[in-house]
Design a protein around this motif. Sequence first.
Motif, short mmCIF file in Angstrom:
data_model
loop_
_atom_site.label_atom_id
_atom_site.label_comp_id
_atom_site.label_asym_id
_atom_site.label_seq_id
_atom_site.Cartn_x
_atom_site.Cartn_y
_atom_site.Cartn_z
N ARG A 120 -3.03 2.14 8.23
CA ARG A 120 -2.71 0.76 8.58
C ARG A 120 -3.49 0.35 9.81
O ARG A 120 -3.86 1.15 10.64
CB ARG A 120 -1.22 0.62 8.86
CG ARG A 120 -0.42 0.91 7.62
CD ARG A 120 1.04 0.61 7.84
NE ARG A 120 1.71 0.81 6.59
CZ ARG A 120 2.15 -0.17 5.82
NH1 ARG A 120 2.02 -1.41 6.19
NH2 ARG A 120 2.73 0.08 4.67
N GLY A 121 -3.69 -0.96 9.93
CA GLY A 121 -4.36 -1.50 11.10
C GLY A 121 -5.86 -1.45 10.97
O GLY A 121 -6.42 -1.08 9.95
N ARG A 128 0.84 -1.19 0.00
CA ARG A 128 0.00 0.00 0.00
C ARG A 128 0.88 1.23 0.00
O ARG A 128 1.98 1.22 0.49
CB ARG A 128 -0.85 0.03 1.27
CG ARG A 128 -2.00 -0.91 1.21
CD ARG A 128 -2.90 -0.64 2.33
NE ARG A 128 -2.40 -1.35 3.48
CZ ARG A 128 -2.98 -1.36 4.65
NH1 ARG A 128 -4.06 -0.68 4.85
NH2 ARG A 128 -2.50 -2.04 5.64
N GLU A 137 -8.24 -7.12 15.08
CA GLU A 137 -6.95 -6.44 15.26
C GLU A 137 -5.81 -7.32 14.75
O GLU A 137 -4.93 -6.86 14.02
CB GLU A 137 -6.71 -6.10 16.74
CG GLU A 137 -7.63 -5.05 17.31
CD GLU A 137 -7.23 -3.63 16.95
OE1 GLU A 137 -6.15 -3.41 16.37
OE2 GLU A 137 -8.04 -2.73 17.25
N ALA A 150 -5.94 -7.50 10.95
CA ALA A 150 -5.44 -6.26 10.35
C ALA A 150 -3.92 -6.22 10.38
O ALA A 150 -3.27 -5.81 9.40
CB ALA A 150 -6.02 -5.04 11.07
N GLU A 151 -3.34 -6.65 11.47
CA GLU A 151 -1.87 -6.68 11.57
C GLU A 151 -1.28 -7.68 10.58
O GLU A 151 -0.31 -7.38 9.89
CB GLU A 151 -1.46 -7.04 12.99
CG GLU A 151 0.03 -6.99 13.22
CD GLU A 151 0.40 -7.29 14.65
OE1 GLU A 151 1.43 -7.97 14.84
OE2 GLU A 151 -0.32 -6.86 15.57
N GLU A 195 -1.75 -6.29 6.91
CA GLU A 195 -1.59 -4.84 6.78
C GLU A 195 -1.06 -4.36 5.44
O GLU A 195 -1.34 -3.25 5.05
CB GLU A 195 -0.73 -4.29 7.91
CG GLU A 195 0.74 -4.59 7.78
CD GLU A 195 1.55 -3.95 8.88
OE1 GLU A 195 1.03 -3.11 9.63
OE2 GLU A 195 2.71 -4.30 8.99
N ASP A 196 -0.34 -5.15 4.73
CA ASP A 196 0.19 -4.70 3.45
C ASP A 196 -0.65 -5.11 2.25
O ASP A 196 -0.36 -4.69 1.13
CB ASP A 196 1.61 -5.23 3.25
CG ASP A 196 2.61 -4.58 4.19
OD1 ASP A 196 2.43 -3.39 4.52
OD2 ASP A 196 3.56 -5.26 4.58
N GLU A 209 -7.22 -4.04 3.25
CA GLU A 209 -7.73 -3.03 4.18
C GLU A 209 -8.72 -3.73 5.11
O GLU A 209 -9.57 -4.50 4.64
CB GLU A 209 -8.44 -1.91 3.43
CG GLU A 209 -7.52 -1.03 2.63
CD GLU A 209 -6.69 -0.11 3.50
OE1 GLU A 209 -7.08 0.21 4.63
OE2 GLU A 209 -5.61 0.29 3.03
#
Length: 134
Positions: free
Chosen positions: A13-14, A7, A53, A56-57, A60-61, A64
């Motif tokens: 991020r996250g 991204r 959470e 998302a971690e 993250e790249d 979304e």
Amino acid sequence: AGPRARRSPARARGLLQWDGERAECELLGGAPALLSVGTRWCGPCAALAPELEATAEALEDVVEVGKLDADDFPELATRLGVEVYPTTFLFRDGAELWRHEGLASARELVQAACSRALSAEEAEVLLLEQPQWR
């Protein structure tokens, strides 16, 4: 940089709390997006939060990841056909690829993204870098 679709630095991020406009942009955009629709008063939604959470971690790249409060944006929740909280969706190129009602582990969410929204190469790289999600 490898085969992962990185991204741009301007993208957040996250795990984020999305408003209706942000959700519309993410869901209609070309990049993969994972959205969980719930409410503040929903116990299972609160239990899902740490799983989101972690998801998302892990993603993250490449994906979304966001939450949307159905009480704040009921029209969007209705349009998405949400009948159970939480309902988690995976979208890419404006198309719904996957839907899950109720709780899901981070592992289930990451695996859904790898098998449905990422290219085989992106999924392979992610799982090699983070084997705990296999």
